[in-house]
Design a protein around this motif. Sequence first.
Motif, PDB file in Angstrom:
ATOM      1  N   LEU A 103       1.266   0.136  16.045  1.00  0.00           N
ATOM      2  CA  LEU A 103       0.891   0.103  17.449  1.00  0.00           C
ATOM      3  C   LEU A 103       0.285   1.450  17.845  1.00  0.00           C
ATOM      4  O   LEU A 103       0.681   2.500  17.334  1.00  0.00           O
ATOM      5  CB  LEU A 103       2.110  -0.219  18.312  1.00  0.00           C
ATOM      6  N   PRO A 104      -0.682   1.454  18.771  1.00  0.00           N
ATOM      7  CA  PRO A 104      -1.435   2.685  19.080  1.00  0.00           C
ATOM      8  C   PRO A 104      -0.547   3.813  19.607  1.00  0.00           C
ATOM      9  O   PRO A 104       0.352   3.578  20.416  1.00  0.00           O
ATOM     10  CB  PRO A 104      -2.432   2.215  20.152  1.00  0.00           C
ATOM     11  N   TYR A 105      -0.854   5.026  19.136  1.00  0.00           N
ATOM     12  CA  TYR A 105      -0.244   6.262  19.643  1.00  0.00           C
ATOM     13  C   TYR A 105       1.291   6.196  19.626  1.00  0.00           C
ATOM     14  O   TYR A 105       1.960   6.565  20.576  1.00  0.00           O
ATOM     15  CB  TYR A 105      -0.753   6.574  21.053  1.00  0.00           C
ATOM     16  N   LEU A 106       1.823   5.716  18.511  1.00  0.00           N
ATOM     17  CA  LEU A 106       3.274   5.593  18.379  1.00  0.00           C
ATOM     18  C   LEU A 106       3.680   6.080  16.999  1.00  0.00           C
ATOM     19  O   LEU A 106       3.487   5.386  16.001  1.00  0.00           O
ATOM     20  CB  LEU A 106       3.711   4.137  18.591  1.00  0.00           C
ATOM     21  N   THR A 161      -5.685   9.105  15.496  1.00  0.00           N
ATOM     22  CA  THR A 161      -7.051   8.586  15.330  1.00  0.00           C
ATOM     23  C   THR A 161      -7.262   7.937  13.962  1.00  0.00           C
ATOM     24  O   THR A 161      -8.209   7.164  13.782  1.00  0.00           O
ATOM     25  CB  THR A 161      -8.079   9.712  15.510  1.00  0.00           C
ATOM     26  N   LYS A 162      -6.400   8.248  13.003  1.00  0.00           N
ATOM     27  CA  LYS A 162      -6.545   7.690  11.657  1.00  0.00           C
ATOM     28  C   LYS A 162      -5.469   6.655  11.330  1.00  0.00           C
ATOM     29  O   LYS A 162      -5.736   5.688  10.615  1.00  0.00           O
ATOM     30  CB  LYS A 162      -6.509   8.813  10.611  1.00  0.00           C
ATOM     31  N   GLN A 191       0.831  -1.193   0.000  1.00  0.00           N
ATOM     32  CA  GLN A 191       0.000   0.000   0.000  1.00  0.00           C
ATOM     33  C   GLN A 191       0.872   1.252   0.000  1.00  0.00           C
ATOM     34  O   GLN A 191       2.002   1.238   0.489  1.00  0.00           O
ATOM     35  CB  GLN A 191      -0.904   0.019   1.232  1.00  0.00           C
ATOM     36  N   ASN A 192       0.317   2.324  -0.560  1.00  0.00           N
ATOM     37  CA  ASN A 192       0.933   3.646  -0.443  1.00  0.00           C
ATOM     38  C   ASN A 192       0.524   4.246   0.892  1.00  0.00           C
ATOM     39  O   ASN A 192      -0.666   4.464   1.143  1.00  0.00           O
ATOM     40  CB  ASN A 192       0.488   4.563  -1.579  1.00  0.00           C
ATOM     41  N   LEU A 193       1.499   4.509   1.758  1.00  0.00           N
ATOM     42  CA  LEU A 193       1.202   4.937   3.122  1.00  0.00           C
ATOM     43  C   LEU A 193       1.338   6.437   3.349  1.00  0.00           C
ATOM     44  O   LEU A 193       1.224   6.900   4.471  1.00  0.00           O
ATOM     45  CB  LEU A 193       2.113   4.194   4.104  1.00  0.00           C
TER      46      LEU A 193
END
Length: 802
Positions: A673-676, A667-668, A623-625
Amino acid sequence: MRKTTTLFTLCFILIKINLFSQAPAFIKGTVTDNSSKETLPGALVSIGKSNGTSTDMNGMFLLTTTAGKQTVECTMMGYKTISQTVDLKENDTLTLNFSMTDANKLLEEVVVSAGKFEQKLSDVTVSMEVIKPALIENKNTTSIDNIMNQVPGVTVSDGQASIRGGSGFAYGAGSRVLVMVDEMPMISADAGDVKWNYLPIENLEQVEVIKGASSALFGSSALNGVINLRTAYAKDKPSTSVTLFGGGYDAPKYQYKWWKGSSQQQAGINFSHSEKIGNFDLVIGGHMYNDDGYRGGLVNEAVTSGTTTINRQVMKNENERRARINANIRYNFKKIPGLSIGVNTNLMDVQGGLFFLWKHADSAYVPNDIQKYKNKRFNVDPFVTYFWGKDNKLSFRSRYYLTLNTNDKNQEATAELYYNELQYQKRFSNNLTITAGALYIEQQIFSDSLYGRHVGKNTAGYLQLDKKIKRLTMSLGLRGEFYKVDTAFTRGYLTKKINDLPFQPVARAGLNYQLLEYTFLRASFGQGYRFPSVAEKYISTNVSSLRIYENPSLQPERGWSAEIGVKQGFSLGKFKGFLDVAGFWTEYTNMVEFVFDFYFPEPKPQGYVVQLTDREYAGFKSQNLGRAQIKGIDISLTGGGKIGPVNVALFSGYTYIDPINPDYNPTKDTLGLPYLNVLKYRNRHLFKNDIQFDYKFISIGFSTRYQSYMENIDKKFNESLLHDLLPEFDQIPSTYVLPGLPEYREKDKAGSWVHDFRIGFQVSKVVKLSYICNNVANEEYSSRPGDVRPPRTHVLQLMIKL
């Protein structure tokens, strides 16, 4: 009448000049290396700035001049300049031989990759590392990717090279680092990757590593840097080398030992022979290798008989059997000095088992599954090179590259690549070098069961200018790149308003200033561009229990890198070396990486919660990130020479990176890993060191590698696939892709240190016996989640050089 008189006067003057002009005189000779006594092709022999010639393939030259006293100068990269005054008579032919002495071997190191012509390492405008064959031999390297992991700032994981954190996880498809042999790409037509075990380690002059975007000179896959293997050609004296080795793996320190008996074995042989036969230069080489592998065990296998399918457990292991043979042949025309033609070729047959995921963290060497494969590769590379005068070079190089892949999943792929490049190079007397070239590449992929059938085309033109003014070296490169796969093609982007060009323009620029005798300051900027490979866009397969999905809409990625650096030479008695420090900044847009997630045949509504029946849709897709930003510092320390009676060779470095997404939104951006806000699958800190001591007939060497904790990975690897349905599923190992990974990662937060040891004995002038122990402490470490690297290995090596 006036016109007739003027014409008569002009003819009289010309006749008079011709009658009274001096007859020519000639200087001929041979240029050799003072220590090895080998002749030196390409040395420049000149009188003044306007009269000169280069030595031919046999180190010989012929220079035409006039009678009288003349000062003849002989120069060559990496050697001290020699000059001699001679007194010539008319029609004389004087024989004058030059014996060249090495300059400071490290700071005068000659490299080619930075500008496609010979330069001193201290003069290049980018960060470079050079690996000599001695290190490759001493560590008993069986595949080039192993030695790349010893290079400062470089990592290779699952066959994918990354320089200064430029790449994350891209299993078996695409590459941001261009790997070349003699400046020709070794990237396959289908996957766009390199098979490291195909590269000819038995016949190397040196390996050159460019750090940073290099697409302006080398094209699409050089977005993150270049690794160029320079092969050796025949010298005046025939040379033969044979290396035999054998050893085995120790039982893992903490893990379950799945094999029976004392050890899994490995053994192999390398050989090479080079010789000049008349006008021919001949080099042949070969390699055979048999590895039982250190990962394996009982795996589940479904067997179908008629209408009945049963599951059974069978013993499988990640073994490898390979054989490779290569040849380089060159013919030098004596009647046309400077003209040579030749062909290089390589052929390999390999088969084995492919490991991807462990069964559980407490049995990390036991696979979830082993995929059996067979692979054949073949390339043939005809070329023509013509040097004329002292400063002109024209070359044409081409390649046919065939890959054949099959596996036990009833999948196969055939890929053909046709490569053609025309290049002209001109060196001017004012220290200006112009390199211009054009290339055309065509790809044919046939794989109904894996990729489908596809056709790709790549055309490009490039121009490189290198100029030296006293202490200042300047470099400027421009390239236009056009890529097409089926109906997808390059749409060149320059600015937001200029974004639909028929080609992608890329540029690079660099400066190098010699501040003091051994102090060099440099700064560089380079753009990069990479068109996705066929595999990234169209692959559809299973690896172990995971699905890999196609993404036909995948877009090219672009980027740039900039750096400032200083190279400081030093001398401690007879030990000489340099310290190199560089600060770098790299950015990508539309960055392509494999992403692990659920990919449903039909889009699910927002807020959909994964169900028990959805596990079959879990897998990877390219994927294009969006954007990525990597900045950091890279330090390397290299040296060689005697300290007292001991000869010491040092190759060391440290790299720090800060890899982030500058547009991160917690949030998107929920794939990691969360909030990293850290790019996935990167190590912030890398430390590499290799040191060797030679005393009389004994040599001892030590290698060290450190990688810090991998902070961010795909979130779905670190939790149950059914976590969104019910967090309590996190307590059920069978619902994980990699059971036990969260606990395993908790124990790995300090990073990993790996140490190797070797000792060798020069039994005679031609025979050396060595013992190599890799991973001395038998540490357990990973290059990525689920990929635990080898336990302690022992190897005995017998090297014979004639």
